[in-house]
Design a protein around this motif. Structure first.
Motif, mmCIF file in Angstrom:
data_model
loop_
_atom_site.group_PDB
_atom_site.id
_atom_site.type_symbol
_atom_site.label_atom_id
_atom_site.label_comp_id
_atom_site.label_asym_id
_atom_site.label_seq_id
_atom_site.Cartn_x
_atom_site.Cartn_y
_atom_site.Cartn_z
ATOM 1 N N SER A 80 -26.137 -0.508 -27.766
ATOM 2 C CA SER A 80 -26.093 -1.934 -27.449
ATOM 3 C C SER A 80 -24.938 -2.604 -28.199
ATOM 4 N N ILE A 81 -24.607 -2.090 -29.378
ATOM 5 C CA ILE A 81 -23.476 -2.635 -30.134
ATOM 6 C C ILE A 81 -22.167 -2.295 -29.418
ATOM 7 N N VAL A 82 -22.090 -1.077 -28.919
ATOM 8 C CA VAL A 82 -20.879 -0.628 -28.223
ATOM 9 C C VAL A 82 -20.737 -1.324 -26.877
ATOM 10 N N GLY A 83 -21.880 -1.646 -26.261
ATOM 11 C CA GLY A 83 -21.851 -2.266 -24.941
ATOM 12 C C GLY A 83 -22.092 -1.254 -23.831
ATOM 13 N N TYR A 84 -22.685 -0.110 -24.162
ATOM 14 C CA TYR A 84 -23.020 0.867 -23.128
ATOM 15 C C TYR A 84 -24.228 0.412 -22.310
ATOM 16 N N GLY A 85 -24.973 -0.524 -22.874
ATOM 17 C CA GLY A 85 -26.020 -1.158 -22.073
ATOM 18 C C GLY A 85 -27.325 -0.400 -21.937
ATOM 19 N N LYS A 86 -27.422 0.443 -20.947
ATOM 20 C CA LYS A 86 -28.682 1.098 -20.582
ATOM 21 C C LYS A 86 -29.357 1.786 -21.760
ATOM 22 N N THR A 87 -30.652 1.972 -21.626
ATOM 23 C CA THR A 87 -31.357 2.715 -22.672
ATOM 24 C C THR A 87 -31.251 4.201 -22.397
ATOM 25 N N GLN A 88 -31.444 4.951 -23.420
ATOM 26 C CA GLN A 88 -31.329 6.408 -23.343
ATOM 27 C C GLN A 88 -32.301 6.947 -22.291
ATOM 28 N N GLU A 89 -33.475 6.320 -22.188
ATOM 29 C CA GLU A 89 -34.477 6.842 -21.260
ATOM 30 C C GLU A 89 -34.117 6.567 -19.812
ATOM 31 N N SER A 90 -33.657 5.329 -19.537
ATOM 32 C CA SER A 90 -33.276 5.040 -18.148
ATOM 33 C C SER A 90 -31.948 5.718 -17.861
ATOM 34 N N LEU B 222 -21.984 8.815 -29.149
ATOM 35 C CA LEU B 222 -22.515 8.357 -27.875
ATOM 36 C C LEU B 222 -21.539 8.798 -26.791
ATOM 37 N N VAL B 223 -22.095 9.301 -25.689
ATOM 38 C CA VAL B 223 -21.277 9.676 -24.540
ATOM 39 C C VAL B 223 -21.797 8.876 -23.354
ATOM 40 N N ARG B 224 -20.879 8.209 -22.661
ATOM 41 C CA ARG B 224 -21.310 7.265 -21.627
ATOM 42 C C ARG B 224 -22.124 7.941 -20.521
ATOM 43 N N ASP B 225 -21.736 9.155 -20.175
ATOM 44 C CA ASP B 225 -22.460 9.877 -19.138
ATOM 45 C C ASP B 225 -23.214 11.041 -19.773
ATOM 46 N N LYS B 226 -24.511 10.847 -19.920
ATOM 47 C CA LYS B 226 -25.334 11.825 -20.626
ATOM 48 C C LYS B 226 -25.249 13.235 -20.022
ATOM 49 N N ARG B 227 -25.096 13.285 -18.701
ATOM 50 C CA ARG B 227 -25.022 14.570 -18.023
ATOM 51 C C ARG B 227 -23.941 15.472 -18.619
ATOM 52 N N LEU B 228 -22.802 14.839 -18.918
ATOM 53 C CA LEU B 228 -21.660 15.615 -19.426
ATOM 54 C C LEU B 228 -21.950 16.180 -20.806
#
Ligand SMILES: *Cc1c(COP(=O)(O)O)cnc(C)c1O
Length: 479
Positions: A138-148, A319-325
């Motif tokens: 949330s500080i970085v601005g990635y927004g979504k939660t890890q679960e969603s 933190l990696v923006r796309d968890k899949r990667l």
């Protein structure tokens, strides 16, 4: 057989102290910690190493020495010698305070010894880590939660390992393997942290072409040079692979133009990594957030809670923006993990090189919950304001040249004596400061010039401590 077993049980009983013994241990350890903490404000910032006692120089005893003897050795030979990173007037490198709340969290984490690598083993410990990551995102601005699930990440031992994991993820995401390695380009400045060179090497990417993009007068990457270089490299048939922006360089605290870098990376189909180990957490305060604008465009980002959340050493974050990667870069399995597999997708172990690990989330989680976020925001705003204050005060003292307005909480400066070699004078000044011991600063080279730097990161550092720094610098250059 029974006798033998009982004999072994008795002989190893020391491993499991009873309640009375535990109570006494707690008393001794707390008294030790208390005496250290009471001294902290008065401690010199540097101590020589004494000749080692028996405790630290002979092999471990077969029969224990007891806790008191160990604590005495720790006090004299470990707590003291070297640099005092916890001291309020420690301004060298990147200072580390070590929040008291975090010490208790570490204690509790060690006592419960919850298995923080896999959610099947400790859903609570993993939830604690996820909550910490959500906070950072949330500080970085990635927004979504890890679960969603959009971004992923993990708590590492520090910024170096987190940066390494980012590079490995970038490598796999951009398929930089085999012959493509020598055609792939990496863009960063001379002020990027050396752990990135190490990470490239460890990731098998030493063969990449590294473009050191020059910096401007504020030590920020020059965007127009990067843009031209990207064009040239594309025309030459090379593959722009990775752009590294530093959100707060270790040298000067400067912030690369993150937003511009992000857009150039998108246009070039390159991975955009932000190394915010020292600086990214300053976005907790308004001024920091403004200056760090553009972090949200990164594909990956590193933050170091053991720097700018004031925690004890041993916690960094990726933190990696796309968890899949991140998952794909760490894909592996084993038969003995089959019970854990069904919920493994959300476990730290599946998105990081580690399996069994320190339950380090608790030391971040507990202070944030118990003290609240506001104190952190204010402390970080204070550090930034103190840096500005220090620079302004120092610029009014004869003989000192100050560097650019700080982007964050590091100020660069040098002493220019009326006569004699400035290089030597500054080297001597650092030496005198270390011998004096009231403050600690470190030195670096900027454009080849010997430069002094003062970094304000310790949560105990306040205006009176910065005033001491100014007095010491004045005193030592007046003679
Ligand atoms: C400190 C730092 C690192 C390395 O992190 P460690 O936690 O020391 O491993 C990387 N990048 C920057 C910008 C840093 O300040």
């Amino acid at each position: 057989m029974n006798d033998a077993l009982l004999q072994l049980e008795r002989a190893s009983r020391g491993l499991n102290p009873d309640a009375t013994e535990r109570h006494e241990m707690a008393r001794l350890v707390l008294a030790h910690a208390e005496s250290f903490l009471e001294e902290v404000p008065k401690l010199k910032t540097f101590y020589e190493t004494p000749a080692p006692s028996d405790v630290l120089s002979t092999s471990f005893p077969e029969e224990g020495r007891g806790l008191e003897a160990c604590l005495a050795a720790i006090k004299n030979e470990v707590d003291r010698p070297g640099i005092t990173t916890t001291a309020p007037r420690f301004f060298g490198y990147v200072p580390g305070g070590g929040l008291y709340h975090a010490a208790f969290a570490d204690y509790l984490a060690a006592v419960s010894n919850k298995y923080a690598g896999v959610s099947f083993a400790s859903p609570g410990a993993v939830r604690v880590e996820d909550q910490c990551l959500d906070f950072l995102a949330s500080i970085v601005g990635y927004g979504k939660t890890q679960e969603s699930t959009s971004y992923g990440g993990y708590l590492a031992s520090g910024g170096s390992l987190a940066n390494f994991t980012a590079i490995v993820t970038a490598r796999d995401a951009k398929h930089i393997h085999g012959p493509l390695i020598s055609k792939s380009t990496v863009y960063l400045t001379d002020h990027a942290h050396h752990c990135l060179d190490k990470a490239l090497h460890l990731a098998g990417l030493s063969g990449c072409i590294v473009r050191r993009i020059p910096v401007d007068a504020q030590f920020r990457m020059r965007v127009e040079v990067l843009e031209n270089q990207l064009d040239e490299d594309k025309k030459a048939g090379l593959k722009p692979f990775l752009i590294v922006g530093t959100a707060g360089t270790t040298n000067t605290g400067s912030i690369d133009p993150l937003e511009a870098l992000g857009h150039l990376a998108t246009a070039a189909d390159a991975w955009f990594h932000v190394d915010g180990a020292y600086g990214a957490l300053f976005a907790l305060c308004d001024e920091g957030k403004r200056r760090l604008h553009g972090m949200h465009l990164s594909d990956s980002i590193v933050l170091d809670p053991h720097k700018t959340l004031f925690l004890p050493y041993g916690i960094g974050a990726l933190l990696v923006r796309d968890k899949r990667l991140l998952l794909e870069a760490h894909a592996a399995g084993a038969d003995y993990m089959q019970d854990a597999i069904h919920v493994q997708a959300t476990s730290p172990a599946t998105v990081s090189p580690e399996l069994t690990k320190h339950f380090r989330g608790l030391r971040m989680w507990l202070p944030l919950q118990a003290i609240g976020v506001s104190a952190f925001r204010n402390a970080l705003a204070e550090k930034m304001a103190l840096a500005t204050y220090f620079r302004k005060e120092l610029s009014q003292i004869d003989g000192f040249e100050v560097g650019p307005e700080p982007d964050l909480s590091i100020v660069t400066f040098r002493y220019v004596p009326k006569s004699g070699d400035a290089e030597e004078a500054n080297a001597r000044l650092v030496q005198q400061i270390h011998e004096d011991g009231r403050i600690f600063i470190s030195s670096t080279r900027l454009d080849g010039v010997f430069t002094l730097r003062l970094a304000i990161v310790c949560f105990r550092s306040h205006k009176e401590d910065v005033d001491v720094a100014i007095s010491v610098l004045r005193e030592l250059t007046e003679a």
